[in-house]
Design an enzyme around this catalytic site. Structure first.
Site, PDB file in Angstrom:
ATOM      1  N   ASP A 210     -17.580  27.941  -0.331  1.00 35.03           N
ATOM      2  CA  ASP A 210     -17.062  26.711  -0.884  1.00 35.03           C
ATOM      3  C   ASP A 210     -17.442  26.175  -2.208  1.00 35.03           C
ATOM      4  O   ASP A 210     -16.901  25.211  -2.596  1.00 35.03           O
ATOM      5  CB  ASP A 210     -17.041  25.585   0.276  1.00 35.03           C
ATOM      6  CG  ASP A 210     -18.372  25.146   0.610  1.00 35.03           C
ATOM      7  OD1 ASP A 210     -19.245  26.137   0.314  1.00 35.03           O
ATOM      8  OD2 ASP A 210     -18.613  24.324   1.205  1.00 35.03           O
ATOM      9  N   GLU A 295     -34.226  29.027   0.919  1.00 35.88           N
ATOM     10  CA  GLU A 295     -34.207  29.665  -0.365  1.00 35.88           C
ATOM     11  C   GLU A 295     -35.805  29.762  -0.755  1.00 35.88           C
ATOM     12  O   GLU A 295     -35.975  31.183  -1.101  1.00 35.88           O
ATOM     13  CB  GLU A 295     -33.672  28.676  -1.498  1.00 35.88           C
ATOM     14  CG  GLU A 295     -32.396  28.355  -1.252  1.00 35.88           C
ATOM     15  CD  GLU A 295     -32.022  27.327  -0.149  1.00 35.88           C
ATOM     16  OE1 GLU A 295     -33.053  26.528   0.378  1.00 35.88           O
ATOM     17  OE2 GLU A 295     -30.995  26.749  -0.338  1.00 35.88           O
TER      18      GLU A 295
END
Ligand SMILES: *[C@@H]1O[C@H](CO)[C@@H](O)[C@H](O)[C@H]1NC(C)=O
Length: 350
Positions: A210, A295
Site C-alpha cells: 500500500d 527492521e
C-alpha cells in the site's frame, strides 16, 4: 570328548575370525569414510562459508549442520528458476542485461482493497527494469485472485504463500503483534533457495503493497553495496522520517516515536545487497521482538552498522517513497444498492 573340544575350538576360531576380519574392518572403513567426509568436505565448506566465500552446496551443508527449520507451506510448488524467469519473454521491459536485479518482497493478505493495491504496485514495477517480485500471501492456499493478478501483471514473480501462525494473529483490542513476519521470512528463504549468489547481483527491498513509490527509488537502490537508506514521507504522524546525513555519511535518525529501536527506520526506507543473505544465513524476522523492531531485527541479523549505510535520494534530501495507507472501504450502502438493482450480478471480483 576330544571332538567336543575340537568343535568348540573351531567355533571360537571362526567366531574370532569373523569378528576381526569383517566386523572391525567394516567399522574402520566407515570411520575412515566419515572422517574423510567431515575433514575434506564439510569443514572446509563451513570455514569458507564463514569467510563469505561461496562454495558448492554450501547452503545445504550449513543448513544441515545447524539451521534446520520446518519447511514453510507452499514454497515447493513454486520452484522458479531465477535464470529462467529473468529471461521472461513476454515482458518487453525485461530487456536490459547486466544490471543488478531488485528482489522486491511484498507480504499481502486478503481484503477488499487488495486487488487495487496490488494492481498499482504491479504497474509501478512494470516501469522498472530487472525487478523480481516475491509476493507472499498470508493464506493457507494461494488465492485465485492473486494468481490471476500475477499472471496478468507480466512482472517476473515468485508467488508464494505462508500463513501467519494463529498465536500471532492480531486480535482487536489486544497488543499489536508484528505483521508480515512469516511472509517476509518465506521470501528470504525463497531467495536463499533459488538464487545462485555467484551468478546474481542484486538488492533486496521490502515493498509493502500500500505504499507509493517513485520509480527513481529503484534506481537509487540498485547498486547498493551493503545497505542503502533514504527518507520516507507521510509516516508516524509526521511529514517524513529520514536518516540524518552529514558530509555524505549517515550520522543519526530523524524520527519521533520508538527510541527503543536500534535502527529507527521504516521497512520502506532501506535496501540491502542480496549477497548479505548468503553470508548471514540466520538473518530473519521474528515474532518475539518488541513492536516496531522488525527492521532493526533484520538489519542486526545482517550484522549491519550505521557506518555501512549509504545515503541515497540526493543525500536524503528527496522523498521518493511514501508510507501511504489505503483507507478501508465501507460497504454501508451495498445492501441498498443490491435492493435497487435486483438483476445486477454483484459477485464481480473487485
Ligand atoms: C553527498 O554529500 C557529499 C558530501 O557533502 C558529497 O561529496 C556528495 O557528492 C553528495 N552526494 C550527492 C548525490 O549529492
Amino acid at each position: 570328548m576330544l571332538y567336543i573340544y575340537i568343535y568348540i575350538y573351531i567355533y571360537i576360531y571362526i567366531y574370532i575370525y569373523i569378528y576381526i576380519y569383517i566386523y572391525i574392518y567394516i567399522y574402520i572403513y566407515i570411520y575412515i569414510y566419515i572422517y574423510i567426509y567431515i575433514y575434506i568436505y564439510i569443514y572446509p565448506c563451513v570455514f569458507l562459508a564463514d569467510l563469505s566465500i561461496w562454495v558448492p552446496d554450501r547452503q545445504k551443508i550449513v543448513k544441515q549442520l545447524y539451521e534446520y527449520k520446518p519447511p514453510l507451506k507452499g514454497l515447493d510448488s513454486d520452484k522458479v528458476n531465477i535464470r529462467k524467469t529473468r529471461e521472461f519473454k513476454d515482458n518487453p521491459l525485461e530487456t536490459k542485461r547486466g544490471i543488478p536485479t531488485i528482489f522486491a518482497i511484498t507480504p499481502t493478505y486478503s481484503r477488499l482493497e487488495q486487488k487495487a493495491d496490488l494492481t498499482r504496485l504491479c504497474q509501478t514495477f512494470r516501469l522498472v527494469e530487472n525487478v523480481h517480485w516475491i509476493l507472499v500471501e498470508d493464506s493457507i492456499n494461494k488465492t485465485a485472485l492473486v494468481k490471476r493478478l500475477v499472471t496478468n501483471c507480466k512482472v517476473p514473480c515468485a508467488h508464494l504463500n505462508a500463513v501467519t501462525p494463529s498465536t500471532f494473529k492480531n486480535v482487536p483490542g489486544k497488543r499489536k503483534l508484528p505483521r508480515g513476519v512469516a511472509q517476509r521470512n518465506a521470501a528470504l528463504t525463497w531467495i536463499r533457495d533459488h538464487v545462485d549468489p555467484k551468478e546474481v547481483q542484486g538488492v533486496v527491498y521490502f515493498a509493502d503493497d500500500d505504499n507509493t513509490y517513485d520509480v527513481r527509488i529503484f534506481e537509487e537502490m540498485r547498486y547498493t553495496k551493503v545497505v542503502s537508506v533514504w527518507p520516507v514521507g507521510l509516516i508516524a504522524g509526521g511529514k517524513f522520517e529520514s536518516p540524518m546525513v552529514k558530509d555524505g555519511k549517515v550520522v543519526g535518525w530523524i524520527f519521533y516515536v520508538g527510541a527503543h529501536r536500534r535502527f529507527p527506520i521504516d521497512m520502506a526506507s532501506f535496501a540491502f545487497n542480496v549477497q548479505l543473505l548468503f553470508s548471514h544465513l540466520k538473518a530473519e524476522f521474528k515474532y518475539t521482538v518488541p513492536s516496531g523492531t522488525q527492521e532493526s531485527t533484520i538489519l542486526e541479523g545482517l550484522n549491519v552498522t550505521m557506518s555501512d549505510m549509504e545515503p541515497k535520494a540526493n543525500n536524503c534530501t528527496e522523498i521518493l517513497v511514501w508510507h501511504t495507507r489505503t483507507q478501508s472501504t465501507s460497504l454501508i450502502n451495498q445492501p441498498k444498492l443490491q435492493e435497487k438493482f435486483k438483476t445486477v450480478n454483484f459477485d464481480l471480483e473487485v
